[in-house]
Every structure is written in C-alpha cells, then in structure tokens.
Write an enzyme that holds these catalytic residues in place. Structure first.
Site, PDB file in Angstrom:
ATOM      1  N   ASP A 273      -4.214  -9.838   4.318  1.00 51.58           N
ATOM      2  CA  ASP A 273      -3.106 -10.123   3.402  1.00 51.58           C
ATOM      3  C   ASP A 273      -1.973 -10.881   4.100  1.00 51.58           C
ATOM      4  OD1 ASP A 273      -1.656  -9.344   0.805  1.00 51.58           O
ATOM      5  OD2 ASP A 273      -0.284  -8.565   2.315  1.00 51.58           O
ATOM      6  N   GLU A 349      -5.769 -14.622   3.473  1.00 53.79           N
ATOM      7  CA  GLU A 349      -4.908 -15.070   2.372  1.00 53.79           C
ATOM      8  C   GLU A 349      -3.687 -15.698   3.028  1.00 53.79           C
ATOM      9  OE1 GLU A 349      -1.737 -13.889  -0.955  1.00 53.79           O
ATOM     10  OE2 GLU A 349      -1.898 -12.904   0.963  1.00 53.79           O
TER      11      GLU A 349
HETATM   12  C1  GLC Z   1      -0.024 -10.676  -0.838  1.00 54.18           C
HETATM   13  C2  GLC Z   1      -0.593  -9.879  -1.983  1.00 54.18           C
HETATM   14  C3  GLC Z   1       0.500  -9.493  -2.914  1.00 54.18           C
HETATM   15  C4  GLC Z   1       1.497  -8.639  -2.181  1.00 54.18           C
HETATM   16  C5  GLC Z   1       1.989  -9.359  -0.925  1.00 54.18           C
HETATM   17  C6  GLC Z   1       2.715  -8.420  -0.024  1.00 54.18           C
HETATM   18  O1  GLC Z   1       0.479 -11.877  -1.232  1.00 54.18           O
HETATM   19  O2  GLC Z   1      -1.597 -10.617  -2.608  1.00 54.18           O
HETATM   20  O3  GLC Z   1       0.042  -8.805  -4.031  1.00 54.18           O
HETATM   21  O4  GLC Z   1       2.592  -8.373  -3.011  1.00 54.18           O
HETATM   22  O5  GLC Z   1       0.936  -9.896  -0.173  1.00 54.18           O
HETATM   23  O6  GLC Z   1       1.833  -7.556   0.596  1.00 54.18           O
END
Ligand code: GLC
Length: 631
Positions: A273, A349
């Site tokens: 993440d 991500e």
């Molecule tokens: C990422 C997740 C999101 C979350 C953020 C903080 O972007 O996809 O849902 O709020 O990280 O962890």
C-alpha cells in the site's frame, strides 16, 4: 522386516507369492543382474555400435537446442502464476458477513470460495483485515500480526488460505508499510519517548507552526502536534495514521518480520500500500510548490491550499530510497521461495506521475506496479471512445522495459466504478477489454456483475476523504460509493448479511444486479460473459501472445492476440456513443471471415451468435458491444 532393503532383495522376496509366469520374470531379471557382472561391451563391433549411438544422441540434443525457440513459442514461456491468473480484489468489509453483522468477515469470504472458482480467477487479494480502530477502514493498523475481531481470527485467515489453496487459488494480503494507526503500541511508546521506539516515526520540532507546508492526502497539514513530546509527527494520510521512519533500521527489520509472519502462514504475496510515500526528504525546511495544473473545487485560495493536489510533492513522493526498502522486502519473499521453490508475488500501489517514475518502478523489487491508466482515462473523459482507450493501453505497452509485465485495473476501493462513470451497459465491454489485453487484470468485487456506485446521504457517509469536504461536496470525493455490500441475491440486504443493517447502504439495484440472478438466467449475463472470458484468457494467445492494434477509431478499439503455433483472435469493442460499421478484413487481420467465440450479448438477434462464421468486412457494433472472433 529391515527398514532399508535393496531392490534385489525385494525382487527375491516377491517370488514367494508369485504365480508361475511371474516367477519366470523374476528369475530372468535375476539372470540379467548376474550377467551384469561380465565386462560391458568387450568386442570391436559392440564399441562401434556404442559410438554410432552416441553420435545419434548428440544429433538429437543439437536438434532440440536449435528448435528451442519454436518449442518455447508453444508453451507458456516460464510464466509464474501471477502472470497467468486474474487478481480479484475483495474488500472484506463489503464481501460477505457470515454472522449476520453489518460488516463482512473472513468466514464470509471463505464461504464464497466457489464464487472465485466459478469466475475462473486464480488470485484473491484481501484488503486489510488486521487489528485496527478503522479510522481508514483497516488501512490504519494497530497490530500487524493479528486479525481484527470484526473480521475474525488469525485462525480464520489461515483456514481461508488453506481452503483457497485446496481450490488452486492464491492469496495475497495487503501490506501497509507507510504508516500505522496512532493506536499502535509502537506509536504509543514513541510518544512516551521509549528509547527503542522514540524514532520509529517522523518527529520534528516546530515552534508554533508545523515544520513546513506539506499537506496530507486527506487534506490539511501533514504534521500533527503532540503535546506530550512537544513535537510534530508527520502523517501523509490521517493524523491517526502516523508515518513510519524507515531511516531507523529497527523499523526496517520489524516490518520484514511482519512479512515473515504472514508468509509463514501460507500467503502467496502482498499488495504493498501507498509505497510512493515510504520516505520523505530528511531536511524538512523544504516547502512544496503549488501544482500549476490543479483546478480547485473549493471557493477560497486558503481552502484550496489545504488540499493535497494543490501542491507538488517533490519532497515526499517516489524518493530513490524507497527502492532499497522494496528490494529488501523482495529479499524476504525470496528467502521463502528458496525454501520451497514456490513463487511469491509483490505488487506495488504507487503514484506513477511520469514516464521516468514508471521506468523507475520497474527497477524495484516489486514484480508489478498497478497501472491505473484505463480507469484514469474513463474518469477524465466519460465518453472515452476507441482512440481514447487505445491511448491509455498504449501508455502501458509503450517503452515497456525488457522482461517487464503489463497490467490493467478499472476499479478499486479508492475510485468510482467505471460502470457508473460511463454507463452500466458498458459492463461487458469493460470486462472484455480487461480480460483480453496482454497483462495481468485486476477485478474489484462486483465488477463481474456490473455493480454500480451508491450515493450515500451525508449521514450515511463514513469515508474520511469525503467527509473532509463537508455536506455540499462530500459526494464528489467520498470513496463510499464503490464500497457498498456485494450483491449476491435478491433477498433483503442482497444476501450480504442475514442481519437487519449494513455498514454502507446496499445499492437499490440489487434485485436486478446480483450474482444469483445472473447465474440462473438463461441469457448470457455479465457474470457469464466474465467467466467465459476469464477461461478464454487461459489460452496461450491471450496469456502471452503478441498484441497488435486492428481497427481503432473514435468508437472502436480492436486488436489481435496471437501466440506462435496457436489460433489468433480478433477482439473488437465499441466504446463510442454511436453504432459503428467497420471493415476488419485488411491488415493486420488479413482475413475475410472469422468465427465468433464470445459476444457481449447485447445483441438482440443472432447475427453474431457464438460459433457462427461471420464476414469481417462489415461488422456492426452498437455502443458497449464487443466480440471475440477466432481468425
Ligand atoms: C492506499 C489505499 C487507501 C488508503 C491509503 C492509506 O491508497 O488504497 O484506501 O486510504 O492507502 O493507507
């Protein structure tokens, strides 16, 4: 009976119970063994035969080596599972409640394992199920090695993994390394200046003001003041999500420990993440500059300056140090791979802001970085037609470094569902695209049935990102829209729970759009189109075959998929707003006819029925219609 017996002993022993014929066989094998005692190949004639035999064997080996490229063309060229499977994202809060609760849980997901089998998807990614105060619905973790009671127990998760594996489904977990919850014991100890933990987070002095102008993703200063420490801590997201300090080697080690904990419990990989934000510039005297391209939705410049997108983020995003960390995590996965020879998968991500950043991400230990270009294209232009889709696809394929593997995403828990941005009738068109492009597809729960966004009232809304903007604007920003409960059937609460309430409202489309109805229908419903395409995608031509554009215009996006030695396929989809009649028979298709393999079933007559041989000179597609044709 002695534990270790030679083969000869066993052969002898067996004669005891053998019939006559079998005894002869055993005795002749004894004779052969006796004959072996004489020297092998003593005569000249025998030596000559052996020599010729060797020559022939060498010839065969050489021929196989020369033919290897052709052979390689015939088999998946060493493709690991994450290249051959569809990744299905489960947002656990919204998938299935096993206990009549408002929120989904792990046992609920386990009870739906056959859904993934039915869909022909091979990988399930679970958004966080760890212990959390749920300020960001699980992305604020207070204990990385425990499951939140809301979702179940570690044992439930282990059971899920085991049962998934038994059905040949891989499981990847969300790994949230950038920040923890402020309820995490590390942060509590850090506030209290515990010697081991005092530098676990990014603390800086500030007089009356925060150390600099950095703004958090969810709005307002990215610094929060702690009275106890008389210092500010940095948080890229909510103030309840303090950023970890990876300049402290103990933090690096502890987070590796988290990975090992779950790998030991059988997970096959992780979706990492928010990894663009792992490091920030050490010297916090640098202020960010405004982003000239940002169009502010708010009224005053003071309000606008509190928004994340108002600023560039040169000092907090995609810093080169991130690579070292990610490479370190890859090394942990490699430790496990070496032990049992099974592939482990690391998926990032990240915010990819430019070609240079994209190239850079390919060089990290991450196997794949989410590519959101398709979703972005539809967002930017809800009428994104053939050429517009082609441009988004091209961004992923263009300049793909040697050996890199593409991927495509249309929906997730942070963005609106494309079926709502565009039109619900495009569900099959989107799925056809996603499942037939070259590269790993990720499907967000509900995408297979064409679920649409909900529009919660302000009182029903819970996402902090939307709530920040207040009652007038929350609906433009809330992520609640795409997080509504999964629609399983037309019973009350869509079969998501047997209880009377759900954490977010069930979409009022559920009696029409649900799994059971689409499975039971005799029509080619979206779920059936989906599973047919997911199955077709397992063919070599779709897995790794060449990709070439065919007819592309304002409406149509079409392409050919072909692996050496296998059938080639033409995929043609109308993403425009009007019908389009096109001639596909020219280059590169170079054929006048083809056989329909899949159609999006929007067709009212049987002009393009499956198995029908059709002319490629005049194919007529309405908006949202698509065909896969075997050439
Ligand atoms: C990422 C997740 C999101 C979350 C953020 C903080 O972007 O996809 O849902 O709020 O990280 O962890």
């Amino acid at each position: 009976m002695p534990r270790h017996r030679g083969t000869r002993d066993m052969i002898r022993e067996r004669t005891v119970t053998k019939t006559g014929d079998q005894k002869d066989t055993v005795q002749s094998s004894r004779r052969i063994m006796d004959e072996k005692k004489t020297p092998f190949c003593a005569t000249k004639k025998c030596l000559l035969i052996v020599f010729v035999g060797l020559l022939i064997a060498m010839g065969i080996v050489t021929a196989i080596t020369l033919l290897a490229p052709a052979v390689r063309g015939r088999f998946p060229p060493d493709l690991p599972w994450w290249k051959t499977s569809v990744i299905y994202q489960v947002y656990p809060r919204s998938f299935k409640a096993s206990n009549g609760g408002k929120v989904g849980d792990i046992k609920g997901i386990t009870s739906k394992l056959d859904h993934f089998v039915y869909l022909n998807v091979g990988v399930v990614w679970l958004s966080p199920v760890y212990e959390s105060p749920m300020k960001d619905f699980g992305y604020d973790i207070s204990n990385h090695t425990d499951v939140d009671p809301l979702f179940g127990t570690v044992q439930d998760l282990e059971d899920f993994i085991r049962q998934a594996h038994a059905k040949d489904i891989k499981v990847i977990l969300d790994f949230v390394p950038n920040h923890t919850s402020d309820r995490h014991r590390w942060f509590q100890r850090s506030i209290d200046m515990d010697p081991k933990y005092k530098d676990y987070y990014v603390w800086r002095n500030g007089s009356n003001d925060p150390p600099n102008n950095w703004v958090s993703v969810f709005g307002d200063s990215a610094w929060n003041y702690s009275k106890t420490r008389d210092q500010y801590y940095y948080h890229n997201y909510l103030s309840a999500q303090p950023d970890l300090n990876y300049r402290n080697p103990d933090v690096v080690e502890d987070m590796k420990g988290v990975l090992r904990f779950w790998l030991e419990r059988g997970v096959d990989g992780f979706r990492m993440d928010a990894v663009s934000f792992l490091f920030e510039t050490k010297n916090v005297s640098h202020n960010e500059q405004p982003n000239p391209n940002f169009k502010c939705p708010l009224n005053t410049s003071t309000e606008c300056k509190k928004l994340f997108h108002y600023w560039r983020h040169n000092y907090t995003m995609n810093l080169p140090d991130n690579k070292i960390l990610i490479d370190g995590w890859r090394a942990v996965l490699d430790e496990f791979e070496r032990k049992d020879g099974k592939t482990r998968f690391l998926l990032a991500e990240a915010r990819v802001t430019s070609q240079a950043v994209r190239d850079w991400w390919f060089k990290t230990g991450s196997d794949m970085t989410f590519n959101f270009e398709l979703a972005r294209a539809v967002y930017k232009n809800k009428h994104c037609g053939g050429t517009c889709i082609r441009d988004a696809v091209e961004k992923e394929y263009k300049d793909l470094p040697e050996g890199a593997w593409p991927n495509f995403v249309l929906n997730n828990h942070d963005i609106r569902r494309v079926t709502s941005v565009r039109d619900r009738n495009f569900v099959n068109a989107f799925n056809m695209l996603l499942l037939t492009l070259w590269g790993t597809p990720t499907t967000y729960y509900g995408e297979e049935i064409g679920m649409v966004d909900i529009a919660p009232t302000f009182a029903q809304s819970v996402d902090p990102k939307g709530l920040y903007y207040g009652e007038d604007l929350y609906l433009n920003f809330t992520r609640d829209k795409s997080r509504s409960p999964m629609q399983w059937d037309d019973s009350s609460m869509a079969g998501f729970t047997t209880g009377p309430a759900t954490w977010l409202p069930v979409s009022d489309t559920y009696t029409d759009i649900n799994v059971q109805k689409q499975k039971n229908s005799t029509d080619m419903t979206p779920i059936k189109v989906y599973r047919t395409l997911a199955k077709l995608r397992q063919q070599e031509s779709f897995l790794y075959g060449k990709f070439s554009y065919a007819v592309v215009n304002n409406n149509i996006f079409s392409y050919i998929r072909k692996a050496k030695g296998f059938s080639s396929y033409l995929v043609a989809i109308n993403f425009g707003d009007v019908s389009s009649v096109d001639d596909y028979s020219g280059e590169p298709v170079s054929s006048e006819v083809g056989t329909v393999v899949v159609n999006t079933a929007n067709f009212k007559d049987d002009t393009y029925a499956v198995k029908k041989v059709i002319s490629l000179k005049h194919i007529s597609l309405k908006p949202g219609e698509g065909l896969v044709i075997k050439l």
